[in-house]
Design an enzyme around this catalytic site. Structure first.
Site: not given
Ligand code: 13P
Length: 256
Positions: A10-12, A96, A98, A168, A174, A214, A235-236
């Protein structure tokens, strides 16, 4: 258990067109034809088309980070399922944390989105997860099952069988704090049991439940070794093709 491993990035809100294309080019080079795992990238809407050009015919599949529940209409800033299909998407992330936290997405909206996605050939990746306060108040089960139940309200078994679930925990996103494999496994098991009770053992046994929060090359193997963890929503670390490919490799090592 013969659930195919599933790793999604997930590149956000990261990457312009040139960055996105360079990232997937490198990813494709690193993972080769690795089709033992479903490998997906979910870039921002603006670069879906550009990424598709690079991944077409490769092992890397395309997903979106969000979707609207109406077919079309006066919904400024939103994107429909037809638009995603048109860009070559096969998956869409729904609910998600967020989106829930910063854009006030409700369980009702998530339910509508799931139903819309499931009326097409797109597959939803439904996210659930508790906050730190909820974990500290011992409300994990109540929170994640509540989210699952409201999101999947009125879904028939054939519809439910196409949902991919991602657990999640919000406190692990993050932050560099990963849930321990044992903590994550416990919640995955609770989610699978719910599917078993509400649908069937067969449906529960075939549903893929991903862990997100993470995930890094260093912790991927131990997470994936858990019985009910079938993959990761990253994510990251998915922004860096080297790290992301390493996570894929760790997952495959674990399976084989
Ligand atoms: P991180 O891997 O950056 O913690 O993000 C997880 C995430 O929200 C994937 O959707």
């Amino acid at each position: 258990m013969n659930r195919k491993a599933f790793i999604a990035g997930n590149w956000k809100m990261f990457k312009t067109r040139a960055e996105a294309q360079a990232t997937v080019r490198e990813l494709v080079r690193l993972v080769g034809d690795g089709r033992e795992v479903d490998l997906v990238v979910c870039p921002p809407f603006t670069v879906l088309w550009a990424v598709r050009e690079v991944v077409r015919g490769t092992a890397v599949q395309l997903g979106a980070q969000n979707v609207h529940w109406e077919e079309q209409g006066a919904y400024t800033g939103e994107v429909s399922v037809s638009m995603l299909l048109d860009c070559g998407c096969r998956y869409a992330i729904v609910g998600h944390s967020e989106r829930r936290q910063f854009f006030h997405e409700s369980d009702e909206a998530i339910n509508l989105k799931l139903k819309k996605v499931l009326s097409t050939e797109l597959l939803p990746i439904l996210c659930v997860g508790e906050s730190l306060e909820q974990r500290e108040a011992d409300q994990v089960q109540e929170v994640v099952l509540g989210q699952l139940e409201r999101a999947m309200k009125e879904l028939t078994a054939p519809q439910a069988s196409r949902v991919i679930i991602a657990y999640e925990p919000v406190w692990a996103i993050g932050t560099g704090k990963t849930a321990t494999p044992e903590l994550a496994q416990e919640v995955h098991c609770i989610l699978r049991r719910w599917l078993s009770n509400h649908y069937s053992d067969a449906l529960a046994a075939q549903t893929r439940i991903l862990y997100g929060g993470s995930v890094k090359p260093e912790n991927a193997r131990r997470l994936m070794a858990q019985e009910d963890i079938d993959g990761a929503l990253v994510g990251g670390a998915s922004l860096d093709p080297q790290l992301f490919a390493k996570i894929v490799k760790e997952t495959l090592t674990n399976i084989n």
